[in-house]
Design a protein around this motif. Structure first.
Motif, mmCIF file in Angstrom:
data_model
loop_
_atom_site.group_PDB
_atom_site.id
_atom_site.type_symbol
_atom_site.label_atom_id
_atom_site.label_comp_id
_atom_site.label_asym_id
_atom_site.label_seq_id
_atom_site.Cartn_x
_atom_site.Cartn_y
_atom_site.Cartn_z
ATOM 1 N N ALA A 98 23.703 -9.270 -18.693
ATOM 2 C CA ALA A 98 23.002 -9.862 -17.550
ATOM 3 C C ALA A 98 21.646 -10.411 -17.988
ATOM 4 N N ASP A 116 26.805 -13.038 -17.797
ATOM 5 C CA ASP A 116 27.075 -11.772 -17.102
ATOM 6 C C ASP A 116 28.572 -11.739 -16.778
ATOM 7 N N THR A 118 30.629 -9.369 -16.723
ATOM 8 C CA THR A 118 31.081 -8.260 -15.874
ATOM 9 C C THR A 118 31.048 -8.679 -14.405
ATOM 10 N N THR A 119 29.947 -9.305 -14.005
ATOM 11 C CA THR A 119 29.836 -9.758 -12.617
ATOM 12 C C THR A 119 30.858 -10.859 -12.329
ATOM 13 N N GLU A 123 33.932 -10.656 -9.599
ATOM 14 C CA GLU A 123 34.089 -11.648 -8.523
ATOM 15 C C GLU A 123 35.443 -12.353 -8.579
#
Ligand code: SF4
Ligand code: SF4
Lengths: 298, 393
Positions: A98, A116, A118-119, A123
């Motif tokens: 991030a 990022d 992971t985000t 999503e």
């Protein structure tokens, strides 16, 4: 020819990412190989995978020691493994983080891209699995393969393994990551702790590798694992033990793959201790406990 | 000194009793069965204080031997043919963990087709398991080598398991006079086995043979190679000590018979050696310059000894009772490897496969072929099949 080394954890899909990159490069008319290196790895352990791409047939069958690119699927690995080891000065690091590239600390200051993933994965996939998203970042940061080829590579490799529907979601993760990748330069000079590996010559190795155990407070470990190998850093979930429910059947102790459970006390006061430095959070103990005396919590 | 007329199987079993083995784990198979039966009787009659396990297969028997030997006790088993094949994967474990198990193997043809007679295609393919192999000629040698085998295997410079290979029926079921060594002399020759490299003990745990990454296994292989080479010297030492104490000298790694002044030398192993001795005498009496080398140890392979033999003759023949298809007999392949760079002809003579009797005319033909090669300095055929219908030798 360019060479890529992927760093991930067992179960994160570094091998599939390396294969999908090879497939993507192949779609563009290249020759490409991707291969794993399996050590004594288990789920959660740091693992590596490799991709080599060239215009002509590749003959080399060795691991990659001086990569042009490193791809790191989990930025927590940067403190554990010397991910930039051997990375060419002209090379580049692509990291799931991030943070901005300028805030990343590696062994050397090189071109660096962060995303990022992971985000993005949460999503698009609803799960923190970053092996497809990071490939979008690779396409954006290096320009070596187009995002369309990456999508084709993911559909090819992921499609074969998990079906077209899920592969499409992963392709979407790569496309989304492509849009939010930042490129810059990371900081160098970071030194990560080197594990002390026991590598004796044949004449100092116990005959036939029959070893007196190198005793850890947690139990017995063999030549492939080490007191220094603090598997506790791998965990996302930790066991919470309720001594009131425990009947001391020792099933958890028997099944724990990391010898992280120890008996303490005498007679009726006997109870268990969980050693979080070594517990990797696999949850096997909780699964085996017949009395629900162990709960896994974040 | 007691002499009795006994079978090779009885000698193999009695030798284990004289060696005071702690654990016997075995499964019966023709023609080895009597070894196991005799031992079960010795234990039952209270003559031998040993844990006796009749396992459900040879795979289990060898697994039990590995475990028993890893606790640091003297361990023995015996097998043949398919039984040895079934043990195959566990043999490697005994070899790499340096567990000095002693195992007579009654050489019997491996199917197919199913046969029960003498062939070396059971032991020869096991040459790379980290086991020593000695081939014997008569029942006295079965007795003597089984006892010596413990001493060689347990030597701290070696610590490797060993097969004592005896031909099916020709020794296993044949009676002949055997001198029985006295127990007190054997005790002196063979002290109790007291290892420290592999001793499983719950009070002082060890890890043996656990999962090991590539960082370790190559060094383990080198250790096995080095200890196997060390055995070359130990075999000679043990032979010399045996000769001194018991008066029988087997020559160590090889035994030479009338090789001095020989133009043509035949290298044999196993029981064919005995008949070949008669033919050497016959040919020498007729003025033909032939000699005989009995290859005793196939692992470790006596490369230097074979080279010395080759430097004093004009041609060598190597007898095999097994064949590596398209490549020749295993013993010949090894001899040619040892003799790389030598210019004399080295031919292979194959006979007695599937237990076919190897006759005196067969052996005369072998010597004739080697004599012919010695005279011409070359051989018409490198690999000669003797007594095979439809094949010109
Ligand atoms: S979660 Fe339980 S079984 Fe897994 S490592 Fe931790 S203590 Fe051991
Ligand atoms: S399995 Fe459950 S009940 Fe058994 S010892 Fe472990 S925690 Fe206690």
């Amino acid at each position: 020819m360019y060479e890529v080394r992927f760093h991930g954890r067992g179960g994160q899909g570094a091998v599939m990412a390396a294969q999908a990159l090879a497939s993507a490069a192949f779609q563009e008319g290249n020759y490409a190989v991707a291969f794993p290196y399996f050590g004594a790895e288990r789920r959660g352990a740091p693992v590596m995978a490799f991709t080599r791409v060239d215009k002509d047939k590749i003959f080399s069958k060795t691991l990659i020691y001086e990569p042009d690119y490193i791809v790191v699927l989990d930025d927590k690995l940067c403190g554990l493994v010397d991910v930039s080891d051997g990375l060419k000065d002209s090379g580049m690091a692509i990291i799931n983080s991030a943070e901005k590239p300028e805030d990343i600390k590696l062994g050397k200051a090189v071109k660096c891209a962060t995303v990022d993933a992971t985000t993005v994965a949460l999503e698009t996939l609803g799960q923190p699995i970053t092996n497809s998203a990071i490939l979008g970042a690779f396409a954006k940061a290096t320009g070596l393969v187009s995002i369309d080829s990456v999508v084709e590579g993911i559909m090819d490799i992921f499609g074969n393994r998990i079906g077209e529907r899920l592969a499409t979601k992963n392709a979407n993760a790569a496309k989304a990551a492509y849009e939010v990748t930042q490129v810059g330069t990371c900081q160098g000079g970071f030194e990560c702790e080197k594990a002390d590996k026991w590598l004796p010559g044949y004449d100092e190795l116990p005959l036939g590798l029959a070893t007196r155990p190198m005793e850890t407070p947690e139990g017995l470990v063999g030549p492939g694992s080490f007191v220094d190998n603090k598997t506790g850093s791998w965990k996302t979930f930790a066991p919470i033990y309720d001594p009131d429910k425990c009947i001391m059947c020792r099933m958890c102790w028997f099944y724990c793959p990391d010898g992280a459970i120890k008996e303490v006390g005498e007679g009726d006061a006997k109870t268990l201790e969980f050693h979080h430095e070594y517990c990797k959070g696999c949850g096997i103990c909780a699964n085996e406990c017949p009395k629900d005396a162990i709960k896994m919590e974040r | 000194m007691v002499k009795r007329v006994v079978t090779g199987n009885y000698a193999a079993a009695f030798a284990a009793m004289l060696a005071k083995v702690d654990v016997i784990a075995a499964y019966p198979i023709t023609p080895q069965t009597f070894i196991v039966e005799h031992l079960s009787e010795f234990v039952n009659d209270g003559l031998l204080d040993s844990a006796f396990m009749r396992c459900e297969s040879e795979h289990s028997a060898m697994s039990a031997c590995v475990a028993a030997s890893a606790t640091g006790v003297r361990t023995y088993t015996a097998t043949a043919s398919q039984g040895l094949a079934l043990m195959h994967e566990v043999l490697f474990i005994a070899g790499s963990a340096h567990l000095p198990v002693v195992m007579p193997v009654v050489n019997r043809t491996v199917a197919g087709p199913i046969g029960i007679w003498a062939e070396h295609n059971d032991t020869m393919p096991q040459r790379d398991c980290g086991w020593m192999q000695v081939y014997v000629e008569d029942n006295q040698e079965v007795m003597d080598m089984t006892i010596q085998a413990f001493k060689i295997a347990e030597d701290k410079r070696v610590l490797l398991p060993i097969m004592v290979c005896l031909d099916a029926f020709i020794l296993s079921h044949t009676v002949e006079p055997v001198d029985f060594p006295e127990q007190d002399k054997v005790d002196k020759f063979l002290p109790p086995y007291r290892p420290d490299h592999a001793v499983l003990d719950p009070k002082d745990p060890m890890i043996i043979g656990s999962f090991s990454p590539p960082e370790y296994i190559q060094e383990v292989r080198y250790q096995t190679d080095e200890t196997m080479r060390n055995a070359l010297e130990v075999v000679e030492e043990v032979n010399a000590e045996w000769a001194k104490e018991f008066g029988r000298d087997y020559g160590g790694l090889i035994e030479e018979y009338k090789t001095d002044g020989a133009d043509a030398i035949l290298i044999t192993l196993g029981t064919v050696t005995s008949t070949a001795r008669d033919i050497v005498d016959e040919y020498r009496a007729a003025g033909k310059k032939v000699g005989l080398v009995k290859l005793r140890f196939f692992r470790p392979y006596p490369t230097e000894a074979i080279r010395k033999v080759a430097s004093k003759c004009k041609a060598i023949g190597v007898y095999d009772r097994a064949v590596s298809f398209s490549a020749g007999g295993p013993s010949w392949i090894e001899a040619r490897n040892a003799l790389y760079g030598y210019t004399i002809p080295v031919i292979n003579v194959l006979a007695g496969l599937g237990g076919r009797d190897v006759t005196e005319p067969d052996i005369r033909l072998m010597f004739d072929k080697v004599l012919e090669a010695a005279e011409k300095g070359e051989a018409e055929n490198e690999i000669v099949w003797i007594g095979t219908r439809g094949v010109k030798p």
